[in-house]
Design a protein around this motif. Structure first.
Motif, mmCIF file in Angstrom:
data_model
loop_
_atom_site.group_PDB
_atom_site.id
_atom_site.type_symbol
_atom_site.label_atom_id
_atom_site.label_comp_id
_atom_site.label_asym_id
_atom_site.label_seq_id
_atom_site.Cartn_x
_atom_site.Cartn_y
_atom_site.Cartn_z
ATOM 1 N N PHE A 1 -53.042 45.799 -18.373
ATOM 2 C CA PHE A 1 -52.216 44.653 -18.751
ATOM 3 C C PHE A 1 -50.739 45.086 -18.808
ATOM 4 O O PHE A 1 -49.854 44.425 -18.270
ATOM 5 N N PHE A 2 -50.494 46.260 -19.443
ATOM 6 C CA PHE A 2 -49.123 46.766 -19.515
ATOM 7 C C PHE A 2 -48.620 47.193 -18.139
ATOM 8 O O PHE A 2 -47.452 47.011 -17.814
ATOM 9 N N LEU A 3 -49.513 47.763 -17.342
ATOM 10 C CA LEU A 3 -49.134 48.173 -15.989
ATOM 11 C C LEU A 3 -48.716 46.949 -15.158
ATOM 12 O O LEU A 3 -47.748 47.002 -14.400
ATOM 13 N N GLY A 4 -49.443 45.831 -15.337
ATOM 14 C CA GLY A 4 -49.086 44.587 -14.645
ATOM 15 C C GLY A 4 -47.695 44.118 -15.054
ATOM 16 O O GLY A 4 -46.889 43.691 -14.215
ATOM 17 N N ASN A 5 -47.393 44.227 -16.355
ATOM 18 C CA ASN A 5 -46.057 43.880 -16.849
ATOM 19 C C ASN A 5 -44.985 44.775 -16.221
ATOM 20 O O ASN A 5 -43.921 44.306 -15.815
ATOM 21 N N LEU A 6 -45.310 46.073 -16.146
ATOM 22 C CA LEU A 6 -44.365 47.047 -15.567
ATOM 23 C C LEU A 6 -44.088 46.710 -14.098
ATOM 24 O O LEU A 6 -42.940 46.747 -13.652
ATOM 25 N N SER A 7 -45.143 46.337 -13.365
ATOM 26 C CA SER A 7 -44.968 46.007 -11.943
ATOM 27 C C SER A 7 -44.132 44.743 -11.770
ATOM 28 O O SER A 7 -43.295 44.664 -10.870
ATOM 29 N N CYS A 8 -44.353 43.742 -12.633
ATOM 30 C CA CYS A 8 -43.518 42.532 -12.610
ATOM 31 C C CYS A 8 -42.056 42.896 -12.828
ATOM 32 O O CYS A 8 -41.161 42.439 -12.110
ATOM 33 N N LEU A 9 -41.820 43.724 -13.840
ATOM 34 C CA LEU A 9 -40.456 44.145 -14.156
ATOM 35 C C LEU A 9 -39.811 44.829 -12.964
ATOM 36 O O LEU A 9 -38.654 44.580 -12.642
ATOM 37 N N ASP A 10 -40.582 45.725 -12.314
ATOM 38 C CA ASP A 10 -40.032 46.473 -11.183
ATOM 39 C C ASP A 10 -39.620 45.556 -10.037
ATOM 40 O O ASP A 10 -38.600 45.772 -9.393
ATOM 41 N N ILE A 11 -40.429 44.518 -9.784
ATOM 42 C CA ILE A 11 -40.099 43.566 -8.713
ATOM 43 C C ILE A 11 -38.772 42.868 -9.042
ATOM 44 O O ILE A 11 -37.852 42.818 -8.230
ATOM 45 N N PHE A 12 -38.678 42.341 -10.271
ATOM 46 C CA PHE A 12 -37.455 41.616 -10.667
ATOM 47 C C PHE A 12 -36.243 42.559 -10.710
ATOM 48 O O PHE A 12 -35.149 42.212 -10.279
ATOM 49 N N PHE A 13 -36.469 43.756 -11.250
ATOM 50 C CA PHE A 13 -35.390 44.732 -11.453
ATOM 51 C C PHE A 13 -34.729 45.089 -10.121
ATOM 52 O O PHE A 13 -33.504 45.101 -10.000
ATOM 53 N N SER A 14 -35.542 45.351 -9.105
ATOM 54 C CA SER A 14 -34.995 45.679 -7.790
ATOM 55 C C SER A 14 -34.302 44.479 -7.171
ATOM 56 O O SER A 14 -33.290 44.607 -6.486
ATOM 57 N N THR A 15 -34.869 43.289 -7.412
ATOM 58 C CA THR A 15 -34.337 42.073 -6.803
ATOM 59 C C THR A 15 -32.943 41.726 -7.343
ATOM 60 O O THR A 15 -32.153 41.080 -6.670
ATOM 61 N N VAL A 16 -32.646 42.192 -8.552
ATOM 62 C CA VAL A 16 -31.329 41.917 -9.142
ATOM 63 C C VAL A 16 -30.217 42.604 -8.328
ATOM 64 O O VAL A 16 -29.140 42.041 -8.149
ATOM 65 N N ILE B 1 -52.748 41.718 -29.983
ATOM 66 C CA ILE B 1 -51.761 42.776 -30.232
ATOM 67 C C ILE B 1 -51.037 43.141 -28.930
ATOM 68 O O ILE B 1 -49.825 43.331 -28.909
ATOM 69 N N CYS B 2 -51.802 43.210 -27.827
ATOM 70 C CA CYS B 2 -51.197 43.552 -26.531
ATOM 71 C C CYS B 2 -50.147 42.513 -26.130
ATOM 72 O O CYS B 2 -49.058 42.865 -25.669
ATOM 73 N N LEU B 3 -50.487 41.236 -26.326
ATOM 74 C CA LEU B 3 -49.532 40.166 -26.006
ATOM 75 C C LEU B 3 -48.282 40.276 -26.874
ATOM 76 O O LEU B 3 -47.163 40.114 -26.391
ATOM 77 N N LEU B 4 -48.499 40.572 -28.162
ATOM 78 C CA LEU B 4 -47.364 40.715 -29.082
ATOM 79 C C LEU B 4 -46.467 41.883 -28.672
ATOM 80 O O LEU B 4 -45.237 41.758 -28.660
ATOM 81 N N LEU B 5 -47.096 43.021 -28.328
ATOM 82 C CA LEU B 5 -46.317 44.204 -27.939
ATOM 83 C C LEU B 5 -45.529 43.951 -26.654
ATOM 84 O O LEU B 5 -44.355 44.312 -26.552
ATOM 85 N N ALA B 6 -46.188 43.309 -25.677
ATOM 86 C CA ALA B 6 -45.498 43.011 -24.416
ATOM 87 C C ALA B 6 -44.365 42.010 -24.671
ATOM 88 O O ALA B 6 -43.240 42.184 -24.190
ATOM 89 N N GLY B 7 -44.663 40.977 -25.477
ATOM 90 C CA GLY B 7 -43.650 39.973 -25.799
ATOM 91 C C GLY B 7 -42.454 40.591 -26.503
ATOM 92 O O GLY B 7 -41.294 40.263 -26.210
ATOM 93 N N ALA B 8 -42.744 41.518 -27.434
ATOM 94 C CA ALA B 8 -41.662 42.188 -28.165
ATOM 95 C C ALA B 8 -40.798 43.020 -27.214
ATOM 96 O O ALA B 8 -39.568 43.083 -27.365
ATOM 97 N N SER B 9 -41.431 43.647 -26.212
ATOM 98 C CA SER B 9 -40.666 44.441 -25.233
ATOM 99 C C SER B 9 -39.693 43.547 -24.468
ATOM 100 O O SER B 9 -38.506 43.853 -24.346
ATOM 101 N N TRP B 10 -40.210 42.412 -23.957
ATOM 102 C CA TRP B 10 -39.353 41.492 -23.196
ATOM 103 C C TRP B 10 -38.260 40.906 -24.089
ATOM 104 O O TRP B 10 -37.109 40.766 -23.659
ATOM 105 N N ALA B 11 -38.615 40.564 -25.333
ATOM 106 C CA ALA B 11 -37.627 39.958 -26.244
ATOM 107 C C ALA B 11 -36.509 40.941 -26.585
ATOM 108 O O ALA B 11 -35.332 40.571 -26.615
ATOM 109 N N THR B 12 -36.881 42.206 -26.820
ATOM 110 C CA THR B 12 -35.863 43.229 -27.138
ATOM 111 C C THR B 12 -34.872 43.351 -25.988
ATOM 112 O O THR B 12 -33.656 43.384 -26.192
ATOM 113 N N GLY B 13 -35.419 43.429 -24.771
ATOM 114 C CA GLY B 13 -34.557 43.547 -23.589
ATOM 115 C C GLY B 13 -33.631 42.355 -23.462
ATOM 116 O O GLY B 13 -32.439 42.497 -23.159
#
Length: 310
Positions: free
Chosen positions: A61-76, A140-152
């Motif tokens: 689940f976290f790896l999927g989040n990381l891959s999403c981030l990488d796609i967007f991050f490069s696209t910026v 908990i996983c959703l909360l942790l992932a959500g907190a990561s995106w919110a912090t950023g």
């Protein structure tokens, strides 16, 4: 506000990679291939994590989040840089510049926090396997992932709001391939001390805080492996579940620490540009390779996905 020469800058020119004389097409093709690798590799991982039931675990689940981030991050940054290789210096409006700055810092800082979350996941999996399902429940996983995106998001918003308050006049050439904060601040004709403090204090802690958590997690994991796991095979298995994550951490953190934790003077050197290139274009292309090469589950899920497509 009286301007230095009466004109307020509303557009900037991105100078891109300044030392590509004679080789722009070579760089264009290289970075285009890298970018396609980012899209295909990370896209495949996101697809597998969604559609393969065996990968419906916290780690993936976290790896999927990381891959999403990488796609967007490069696209910026990468598409704008590619047009720069083809057509030379790229104009970008003040609004576009602030948007690029915002998303770069939003996705970049989300990734640093997410990597710390992934380290915590590995720590629980190895040091507390019996309580793993309880501690890393879907909620908990959703909360942790959500907190990561919110912090950023909060971190990036602080930068974009503060930068939007500045007045730019005179020079409008940015010595970079995208609107990063340091080169942008050098063009402001008002005091940037508040922006610099934010960069030196908050951005440094967004990098160092998660990094410290990652190091602590791994110190716990390593001492646990040597104290509690007697068999060589068991130790090797425990280490191998961490190897991919550790490699990804090293690839992101070494260049980021290099760029953001040295006190900012405000200017952005050629070295800064090259280092940024590493983690905005190269690292996102390597992440899916690292995870699929080292990981049996990802490899077999990929095989299934390809068979279904064919």
């Amino acid at each position: 506000l009286a301007m230095l020469n009466g004109t307020e800058v509303s557009e900037f020119i991105l100078l891109g990679l300044s030392d590509t004389q004679g080789l722009p097409h070579f760089f264009f093709i290289s970075f285009l291939l890298l970018y396609l690798t980012v899209l295909l590799g990370n896209g495949a991982i996101v697809t597998m994590v969604i559609f393969e039931p065996r990968l419906h675990t916290p780690m993936y689940f976290f790896l999927g989040n990381l891959s999403c981030l990488d796609i967007f991050f490069s696209t910026v940054t990468v598409p704008k840089m590619l047009t720069g290789f083809l057509f030379g210096h790229q104009p970008i409006s003040l609004g576009g510049c602030l948007a690029q700055l915002h998303f770069f810092h939003f996705l970049g800082s989300t990734e640093t926090v997410l990597l710390a979350t992934m380290a915590y996941d590995r720590y629980v999996a190895i040091c507390n396997p019996l309580r793993y399902a309880l501690v890393m429940s879907p909620r908990i996983c959703l909360l942790l992932a959500g907190a990561s995106w919110a912090t950023g998001f909060v971190h990036a918003t602080m930068h974009s709001v503060l930068t939007s308050q500045l007045t730019f006049c005179g020079h409008n050439h940015i010595h970079h391939f995208f609107c990063d904060i340091k080169p942008l601040l050098t063009l402001a004709c008002v005091s940037t001390s508040l922006n610099m403090t934010l960069l030196n204090v908050v951005t440094t802690s967004i990098v160092l805080g998660p990094f410290t958590l990652i190091v602590l997690s791994y110190l716990y994991i390593i001492s646990f492996i040597f104290q509690k796991i007697q068999s060589q095979e068991g130790r090797w298995k425990a280490f191998s579940t961490c190897a991919s994550h550790l490699t990804v951490v090293a690839l992101l953190y070494i260049p980021v620490l290099f760029n953001y934790t040295s006190p900012s003077s405000g200017s952005s050197s050629n070295r800064d540009v090259q280092v940024t290139l590493l983690y905005s274009a190269v690292t996102p292309a390597l992440n899916p390779l690292i995870y699929s090469l080292r990981n049996q589950e990802v490899r077999s899920a990929l095989k299934k996905l390809l068979e279904r497509k064919l």
